[in-house]
Design a protein around this motif. Structure first.
Motif, mmCIF file in Angstrom:
data_model
loop_
_atom_site.group_PDB
_atom_site.id
_atom_site.type_symbol
_atom_site.label_atom_id
_atom_site.label_comp_id
_atom_site.label_asym_id
_atom_site.label_seq_id
_atom_site.Cartn_x
_atom_site.Cartn_y
_atom_site.Cartn_z
ATOM 1 N N ASN A 173 0.971 -1.381 -0.064
ATOM 2 C CA ASN A 173 -0.130 -0.223 -0.059
ATOM 3 C C ASN A 173 0.829 1.145 -0.044
ATOM 4 O OD1 ASN A 173 -2.973 0.680 -0.352
ATOM 5 N ND2 ASN A 173 -2.306 1.900 1.680
ATOM 6 N N GLY A 174 1.768 1.202 0.761
ATOM 7 C CA GLY A 174 2.813 2.543 0.879
ATOM 8 C C GLY A 174 3.605 2.727 -0.360
ATOM 9 N N VAL A 175 3.799 1.584 -1.216
ATOM 10 C CA VAL A 175 4.550 1.804 -2.392
ATOM 11 C C VAL A 175 3.633 2.168 -3.448
ATOM 12 C CG1 VAL A 175 6.058 0.538 -3.948
ATOM 13 C CG2 VAL A 175 6.388 -0.017 -1.650
ATOM 14 N N THR A 176 2.397 1.614 -3.550
ATOM 15 C CA THR A 176 1.463 2.113 -4.484
ATOM 16 C C THR A 176 0.991 3.427 -4.330
ATOM 17 O OG1 THR A 176 0.869 -0.032 -4.568
ATOM 18 C CG2 THR A 176 -0.959 1.369 -5.314
ATOM 19 N N VAL A 177 0.750 3.732 -2.969
ATOM 20 C CA VAL A 177 0.434 5.305 -2.793
ATOM 21 C C VAL A 177 1.539 6.208 -3.334
ATOM 22 C CG1 VAL A 177 -0.067 7.204 -1.090
ATOM 23 C CG2 VAL A 177 -1.193 4.854 -1.049
ATOM 24 N N LEU A 178 2.938 5.881 -2.961
ATOM 25 C CA LEU A 178 3.887 6.557 -3.646
ATOM 26 C C LEU A 178 3.969 6.813 -5.020
ATOM 27 C CD1 LEU A 178 6.721 8.322 -3.036
ATOM 28 C CD2 LEU A 178 7.680 5.735 -2.830
#
Length: 192
Positions: A173-178
């Motif tokens: 999730n964090g990488v996708t939001v980035l």
């Protein structure tokens, strides 16, 4: 005199090459500064660090432009989703509870779809700056965002227990939001 001119030319070329390397390195830092802006001071600092750490894990980020950084982050997201899918498969192999098995099957299907979406987004991004393809990539990333939370909720609703997914699984999730934040910045800059 010719030696002095040759030496001057070499010096100019060296300075230009150094400037290019510095400009590229600052692309990563500038991009991380932009995507971290808008959050509170503490959150912005944390998000900036996450961005630099994530992108810095790939040596190609040192020379990538902004769109190249999005491609790198999407590939990291795809590797994360594949690793989580593999972990879910290992859990499925040893699961005896029918309810947990049902949820694991659903999560496995969702993560397989996530890997396909990320693969399509990666191809759209690698194709270049065509706005339609970039918009499609953003849509695909929106579909991926929240996948770990959806799997977590399925465990609570269907199996009545906590998820077996770990913090590493939630990195998706964090990488996708980035990736989304950088891509949106690319799209907004292109619209100007």
């Amino acid at each position: 005199m010719a030696t002095l001119q040759a030496l001057s030319s070499v010096l100019v070329l060296l300075l230009l090459a150094q400037h290019e390397r510095t400009a590229r390195a600052s692309t990563l830092e500038d991009t991380c500064t932009v995507v971290a802006s808008g959050a509170g001071e503490e959150a912005a600092h944390h998000y900036y660090d996450f961005c630099v750490k994530t992108l810095g894990a790939d040596p190609a980020s040192a020379t990538a432009d902004e769109l190249g950084l999005v491609v790198i982050v999407v590939r990291i997201a795809m590797a994360t989703a594949k690793a989580t899918g593999d972990r879910i498969a290992r859990l499925q192999a040893s699961e005896m509870s029918p309810r947990r098995r049902l949820v694991l099957d659903e999560c496995a299907n969702d993560y397989a779809l996530t890997v396909r979406w990320l693969g399509r987004a990666s191809m759209d991004l690698a194709a270049g700056g065509d706005e339609d393809r970039l918009t499609e990539a953003a849509t695909l990333l929106e579909h991926v965002r929240g996948m770990p939370a959806r799997c977590d909720k399925a465990f609570v609703l269907w199996a009545g227990e906590r998820t077996p997914l770990t913090d590493a699984d939630h990195e998706l999730n964090g990488v996708t939001v980035l990736a989304l934040k950088i891509l949106r910045h690319c799209l907004n800059d292109g619209a100007k």
